[in-house]
Design a protein around this motif. Structure first.
Motif, PDB file in Angstrom:
ATOM      1  N   VAL A  88       0.851  -1.187   0.000  1.00 27.06           N
ATOM      2  CA  VAL A  88       0.000   0.000   0.000  1.00 27.06           C
ATOM      3  C   VAL A  88       0.888   1.239   0.000  1.00 27.06           C
ATOM      4  CG1 VAL A  88      -1.842   1.252   1.181  1.00 27.06           C
ATOM      5  CG2 VAL A  88      -1.761  -1.246   1.299  1.00 27.06           C
ATOM      6  N   TYR A  89       0.560   2.199  -0.865  1.00 29.30           N
ATOM      7  CA  TYR A  89       1.368   3.412  -1.023  1.00 29.30           C
ATOM      8  C   TYR A  89       0.506   4.653  -0.800  1.00 29.30           C
ATOM      9  CZ  TYR A  89       4.537   0.173  -3.403  1.00 29.30           C
ATOM     10  OH  TYR A  89       5.357  -0.889  -3.708  1.00 29.30           O
ATOM     11  N   LYS A  90       1.136   5.656  -0.255  1.00 26.34           N
ATOM     12  CA  LYS A  90       0.476   6.956  -0.181  1.00 26.34           C
ATOM     13  C   LYS A  90       0.704   7.680  -1.505  1.00 26.34           C
ATOM     14  CE  LYS A  90       0.411  11.333   2.361  1.00 26.34           C
ATOM     15  NZ  LYS A  90       1.003  12.130   3.475  1.00 26.34           N
ATOM     16  N   GLY A  91      -0.335   8.355  -2.000  1.00 27.28           N
ATOM     17  CA  GLY A  91      -0.204   9.087  -3.249  1.00 27.28           C
ATOM     18  C   GLY A  91      -0.899  10.430  -3.175  1.00 27.28           C
ATOM     19  N   THR A  92      -0.574  11.291  -4.134  1.00 27.70           N
ATOM     20  CA  THR A  92      -1.196  12.614  -4.212  1.00 27.70           C
ATOM     21  C   THR A  92      -1.675  12.850  -5.639  1.00 27.70           C
ATOM     22  OG1 THR A  92       0.391  13.417  -2.566  1.00 27.70           O
ATOM     23  CG2 THR A  92      -0.915  15.069  -3.737  1.00 27.70           C
ATOM     24  N   LEU A  93      -2.969  13.067  -5.803  1.00 30.35           N
ATOM     25  CA  LEU A  93      -3.540  13.326  -7.122  1.00 30.35           C
ATOM     26  C   LEU A  93      -3.203  14.744  -7.572  1.00 30.35           C
ATOM     27  CD1 LEU A  93      -7.060  11.662  -6.706  1.00 30.35           C
ATOM     28  CD2 LEU A  93      -5.055  10.738  -7.888  1.00 30.35           C
ATOM     29  N   PRO A  94      -3.348  15.045  -8.872  1.00 31.85           N
ATOM     30  CA  PRO A  94      -3.039  16.395  -9.377  1.00 31.85           C
ATOM     31  C   PRO A  94      -3.799  17.509  -8.651  1.00 31.85           C
ATOM     32  CG  PRO A  94      -3.285  14.869 -11.210  1.00 31.85           C
ATOM     33  CD  PRO A  94      -3.659  14.117  -9.979  1.00 31.85           C
ATOM     34  N   ASN A  95      -4.992  17.203  -8.128  1.00 27.72           N
ATOM     35  CA  ASN A  95      -5.759  18.238  -7.417  1.00 27.72           C
ATOM     36  C   ASN A  95      -5.349  18.383  -5.954  1.00 27.72           C
ATOM     37  OD1 ASN A  95      -6.795  15.940  -6.244  1.00 27.72           O
ATOM     38  ND2 ASN A  95      -8.911  16.268  -6.891  1.00 27.72           N
ATOM     39  N   GLY A  96      -4.311  17.635  -5.546  1.00 24.22           N
ATOM     40  CA  GLY A  96      -3.815  17.737  -4.182  1.00 24.22           C
ATOM     41  C   GLY A  96      -4.420  16.747  -3.210  1.00 24.22           C
ATOM     42  N   GLN A  97      -5.376  15.938  -3.663  1.00 24.40           N
ATOM     43  CA  GLN A  97      -6.032  14.975  -2.779  1.00 24.40           C
ATOM     44  C   GLN A  97      -5.105  13.794  -2.488  1.00 24.40           C
ATOM     45  OE1 GLN A  97      -9.596  13.293  -4.411  1.00 24.40           O
ATOM     46  NE2 GLN A  97     -10.060  12.069  -2.596  1.00 24.40           N
ATOM     47  N   TYR A  98      -5.002  13.413  -1.202  1.00 21.20           N
ATOM     48  CA  TYR A  98      -4.214  12.257  -0.813  1.00 21.20           C
ATOM     49  C   TYR A  98      -5.017  10.983  -1.041  1.00 21.20           C
ATOM     50  CZ  TYR A  98      -0.994  15.490   1.494  1.00 21.20           C
ATOM     51  OH  TYR A  98      -0.102  16.492   1.758  1.00 21.20           O
ATOM     52  N   ILE A  99      -4.336   9.936  -1.471  1.00 17.88           N
ATOM     53  CA  ILE A  99      -4.984   8.646  -1.699  1.00 17.88           C
ATOM     54  C   ILE A  99      -4.098   7.534  -1.148  1.00 17.88           C
ATOM     55  CG2 ILE A  99      -6.303   9.323  -3.747  1.00 17.88           C
ATOM     56  CD1 ILE A  99      -4.056   8.127  -5.473  1.00 17.88           C
ATOM     57  N   ALA A 100      -4.715   6.391  -0.892  1.00 17.12           N
ATOM     58  CA  ALA A 100      -3.976   5.173  -0.534  1.00 17.12           C
ATOM     59  C   ALA A 100      -4.132   4.197  -1.691  1.00 17.12           C
ATOM     60  CB  ALA A 100      -4.529   4.575   0.751  1.00 17.12           C
ATOM     61  N   VAL A 101      -3.024   3.740  -2.229  1.00 16.34           N
ATOM     62  CA  VAL A 101      -3.012   2.900  -3.422  1.00 16.34           C
ATOM     63  C   VAL A 101      -2.584   1.492  -3.040  1.00 16.34           C
ATOM     64  CG1 VAL A 101      -1.986   2.541  -5.691  1.00 16.34           C
ATOM     65  CG2 VAL A 101      -2.494   4.866  -4.904  1.00 16.34           C
ATOM     66  N   LYS A 102      -3.471   0.532  -3.221  1.00 12.95           N
ATOM     67  CA  LYS A 102      -3.162  -0.868  -2.931  1.00 12.95           C
ATOM     68  C   LYS A 102      -2.794  -1.558  -4.237  1.00 12.95           C
ATOM     69  CE  LYS A 102      -4.991  -5.029  -0.726  1.00 12.95           C
ATOM     70  NZ  LYS A 102      -6.138  -5.623  -0.010  1.00 12.95           N
ATOM     71  N   ARG A 103      -1.524  -1.919  -4.353  1.00 11.68           N
ATOM     72  CA  ARG A 103      -0.999  -2.539  -5.576  1.00 11.68           C
ATOM     73  C   ARG A 103      -0.891  -4.043  -5.358  1.00 11.68           C
ATOM     74  NH1 ARG A 103       5.092  -1.478  -7.972  1.00 11.68           N
ATOM     75  NH2 ARG A 103       4.673  -1.930 -10.183  1.00 11.68           N
ATOM     76  N   LEU A 104      -1.760  -4.808  -6.016  1.00 10.97           N
ATOM     77  CA  LEU A 104      -1.786  -6.245  -5.802  1.00 10.97           C
ATOM     78  C   LEU A 104      -0.567  -6.912  -6.411  1.00 10.97           C
ATOM     79  CD1 LEU A 104      -5.533  -7.058  -6.450  1.00 10.97           C
ATOM     80  CD2 LEU A 104      -4.394  -6.602  -4.295  1.00 10.97           C
ATOM     81  N   LEU A 105      -0.120  -7.982  -5.778  1.00 13.85           N
ATOM     82  CA  LEU A 105       1.032  -8.724  -6.272  1.00 13.85           C
ATOM     83  C   LEU A 105       0.770  -9.256  -7.672  1.00 13.85           C
ATOM     84  CD1 LEU A 105       1.888 -10.766  -3.048  1.00 13.85           C
ATOM     85  CD2 LEU A 105       3.092  -8.774  -3.922  1.00 13.85           C
ATOM     86  N   VAL A 106       1.716  -9.073  -8.569  1.00 16.67           N
ATOM     87  CA  VAL A 106       1.539  -9.482  -9.971  1.00 16.67           C
ATOM     88  C   VAL A 106       1.375 -10.983 -10.085  1.00 16.67           C
ATOM     89  CG1 VAL A 106       2.639  -9.568 -12.238  1.00 16.67           C
ATOM     90  CG2 VAL A 106       2.810  -7.501 -10.837  1.00 16.67           C
TER      91      VAL A 106
END
Length: 400
Positions: A88-106
């Motif tokens: 899980v990664y913290k991210g920031t969208l272009p509009n400044g909104q913070y998101i949590a990104v869950k990247r599933l194992l390939v």
């Protein structure tokens, strides 16, 4: 040609042309309808769990470029956790909104199934005590879920880290228990679907700015039909120490399975100790049997986290221990429903029955670490009556 013949010829032409024109128009409209329907079907994720359908799923889809930019191409600096199905990664969208990104194992054999499961479930769930799904991403081999960002990490970080335990005083812990109960109640009874989470635990409860709890990780959840009370499975998923005995041993799960997990979590919140802590120590008891021993001895406050000794409500602590023990009774029929638990937490006028001996979950270290490689699919039956890095988020067994 006489005038009469000309008039008749004109009528004949009109009689032939108009039906043809109407037929062409109807054919065109029909083609448009079927093309639109086919396009909608193509852009919709496959249906799961009894044919539940997502509408406007394309509105939830993020481009991979946007996700990579938001997380700085999944930089380790942005990594905030890891579970059984991916990081899980913290991210920031272009509009400044913070998101949590869950990247599933390939290379996760279950990745696609769990991905679709979470999208189907969470997109339909809206409750202040559930983590909100913002969207998803499918790009190449990438399968990604995008959630609202919850800043205060997970409950286990505060409960079990000695340097953080003091930040959760009794009033905050009580508020967290109430919020978790409301969230599970919504899943069981108040949402459009009846959902069994199957992995309620401290690391799957996130805390927002105001320390309000939000239940997360629906990759193992299952939908029940309206009159369904129980299901069987050959694939046991969950976390040791939280799984109810009927589920861990026989593959039977129901709303009472989540109630059992909630009871374990309540006792952990009170004690500040993991249920698995007892497995990994020289103590012969798990947390449930230790709590029962103190209850029977008339010393329930011995269970209380030492960081709370100077500020707590004696009656509230004892009542919460009582509720926790009711939730972890061995017979599912003896456990209260989440609706009753919510009432118990909010009103002292609700009388509590005496708890019976809980299901003791003694397990050797060898069993805890036993590797399982084979999987089988769920077999549902209907009965009309009635992001922590160091913790594995699921374990698989085969029921006896």
């Amino acid at each position: 040609m006489c005038a009469g013949e000309k008039k008749l010829s004109s009528i004949t032409i009109v009689a032939i042309v108009i039906p043809i024109a109407v037929s062409v128009v109807l054919l065109f409209i029909g083609c448009c309808f079927f093309c639109r329907r086919a396009r909608k079907k193509y852009n919709t994720l496959p249906e799961e769990n009894g044919g539940v359908e997502i509408t406007n799923v394309e509105s939830l889809q993020f481009d991979l470029d946007i996700i990579e930019a938001a997380t700085n191409k999944f930089s380790e600096d942005n990594k905030i956790g890891e579970g059984g199905f991916g990081a899980v990664y913290k991210g920031t969208l272009p509009n400044g909104q913070y998101i949590a990104v869950k990247r599933l194992l390939v290379r996760s054999g279950q990745g696609a199934v769990e991905f679709k499961n979470e999208v189907v479930l969470v997109a339909k769930l809206q409750h202040r005590n559930l983590v909100r799904l913002l969207g998803f991403c499918l790009g190449g081999e990438e399968k990604i879920l995008v959630y609202e960002y919850v800043p205060n990490k997970s409950l286990d970080y505060f409960l079990f880290e000695p340097s953080k335990q003091g930040e959760l005083d009794w009033s905050k812990r009580y508020k967290i228990k109430e919020g978790i109960a409301r969230g599970i109640l919504y899943l069981h009874e108040d949402s459009r679907l009846r959902i069994i989470h199957r992995d309620i635990k401290a690391s799957n409860v996130l805390l927002d700015d105001n320390m309000n709890p939000k239940i997360s990780d629906f990759g193992m959840a299952r939908i029940f039909v309206v009159d369904q009370t129980q299901a069987n499975t050959n694939r046991i998923v969950g976390t040791f120490g939280y799984m109810s005995p009927e589920y861990a041993m026989h593959g039977r799960y129901s709303v009472k399975s989540d109630v059992f997990s909630f009871g374990v979590l309540v006792l952990e919140i009170i004690s500040g100790k993991k249920n698995t802590h007892f497995y990994q120590s020289e103590l012969a008891e798990d947390l449930l049997s230790y709590a029962w021993k103190q209850w029977r001895n008339g010393t329930p406050l011995e269970l209380l986290d030492t960081t709370l000794r100077n500020s707590y409500s004696r009656n509230e602590v004892i009542r919460c221990i009582h509720i926790g023990l009711l939730c972890v009774q061995e017979n599912p029929a003896n456990r209260p429903t989440m609706a009753t638990i919510a009432l118990m937490l909010n009103s002292y006028s609700v009388m509590l029955p005496l708890p019976q001996q809980p299901a003791f979950l003694h397990r050797s270290r060898a069993k805890l670490n036993k590797p399982i490689t084979e999987l089988e699919s769920d077999q549902h039956t209907s009965q009309s009556n009635g992001w922590s890095v160091n913790e594995a988020s699921f374990t698989e067994l085969y029921p006896r």
